[in-house]
Design a protein around this motif. Structure first.
Motif, mmCIF file in Angstrom:
data_model
loop_
_atom_site.group_PDB
_atom_site.id
_atom_site.type_symbol
_atom_site.label_atom_id
_atom_site.label_comp_id
_atom_site.label_asym_id
_atom_site.label_seq_id
_atom_site.Cartn_x
_atom_site.Cartn_y
_atom_site.Cartn_z
ATOM 1 N N ALA A 1 57.421 -16.607 -68.653
ATOM 2 C CA ALA A 1 56.280 -15.850 -69.189
ATOM 3 C C ALA A 1 55.007 -16.156 -68.408
ATOM 4 O O ALA A 1 54.153 -15.289 -68.247
ATOM 5 N N LEU A 2 54.870 -17.373 -67.892
ATOM 6 C CA LEU A 2 53.697 -17.704 -67.084
ATOM 7 C C LEU A 2 53.704 -16.980 -65.746
ATOM 8 O O LEU A 2 52.655 -16.813 -65.128
ATOM 9 N N LEU A 3 54.872 -16.553 -65.291
ATOM 10 C CA LEU A 3 54.957 -15.855 -64.011
ATOM 11 C C LEU A 3 54.681 -14.365 -64.115
ATOM 12 O O LEU A 3 54.505 -13.705 -63.101
ATOM 13 N N LYS A 4 54.653 -13.835 -65.311
ATOM 14 C CA LYS A 4 54.388 -12.405 -65.477
ATOM 15 C C LYS A 4 52.936 -12.106 -65.142
ATOM 16 O O LYS A 4 52.049 -12.930 -65.345
ATOM 17 N N SER A 5 52.700 -10.917 -64.642
ATOM 18 C CA SER A 5 51.362 -10.567 -64.147
ATOM 19 C C SER A 5 50.303 -10.546 -65.242
ATOM 20 O O SER A 5 49.143 -10.850 -64.983
ATOM 21 N N GLU A 6 50.651 -10.177 -66.451
ATOM 22 C CA GLU A 6 49.632 -10.101 -67.501
ATOM 23 C C GLU A 6 49.218 -11.484 -68.003
ATOM 24 O O GLU A 6 48.165 -11.632 -68.606
ATOM 25 N N SER A 7 50.029 -12.516 -67.754
ATOM 26 C CA SER A 7 49.649 -13.840 -68.220
ATOM 27 C C SER A 7 49.475 -14.840 -67.087
ATOM 28 O O SER A 7 49.373 -16.028 -67.323
ATOM 29 N N LEU A 8 49.424 -14.370 -65.863
ATOM 30 C CA LEU A 8 49.310 -15.247 -64.706
ATOM 31 C C LEU A 8 47.858 -15.681 -64.510
ATOM 32 O O LEU A 8 46.963 -14.855 -64.388
ATOM 33 N N ASP A 9 47.641 -16.960 -64.505
ATOM 34 C CA ASP A 9 46.310 -17.516 -64.301
ATOM 35 C C ASP A 9 46.136 -17.816 -62.814
ATOM 36 O O ASP A 9 46.868 -18.620 -62.256
#
Length: 105
Positions: free
Chosen positions: A70-78
């Motif tokens: 989930a951290l790698l998805k574009s909407e949640s990538l910091d």
């Protein structure tokens, strides 16, 4: 003459009691040690407990991986987190960074 039928009836009754006790013993032993007996139930309970523990470990590992994906998805990538992680893995620094070399003690 009279004693023979009496002995026969006693022996017959004794044989029936012995046969009945042997059958009860046979079924009792199978109820304890058979495929579906008490010992088999204990083994199944132990196996169920072991597999339940394995399932809990697998679920925890799956949750960890789901969080990482989930951290790698574009909407949640910091972007800052991505930059920090890339620098630490690739051992790169930016020109604007200040590098301090510390001697080990």
């Amino acid at each position: 003459m009279v004693s023979r039928p009496r002995i026969r009836s006693i022996v017959t009754a004794l044989c029936l009691y012995v046969l009945a006790s042997l059958m009860i013993g046979y079924f009792g032993i199978n109820a304890y040690t058979g495929n579906r007996g008490i010992n088999a139930r204990k083994d199944l309970d132990a196996q169920i407990a072991e597999l339940t523990a394995d399932l809990a470990v697998a679920k925890a590992e799956r949750e960890v991986w789901q969080r990482r994906v989930a951290l790698l998805k574009s909407e949640s990538l910091d972007p800052d987190l991505l930059d920090e992680r890339a620098r630490s893995l690739l051992n790169y620094v930016d020109r604007r960074d200040i590098v301090m070399i510390v001697k080990p003690r």
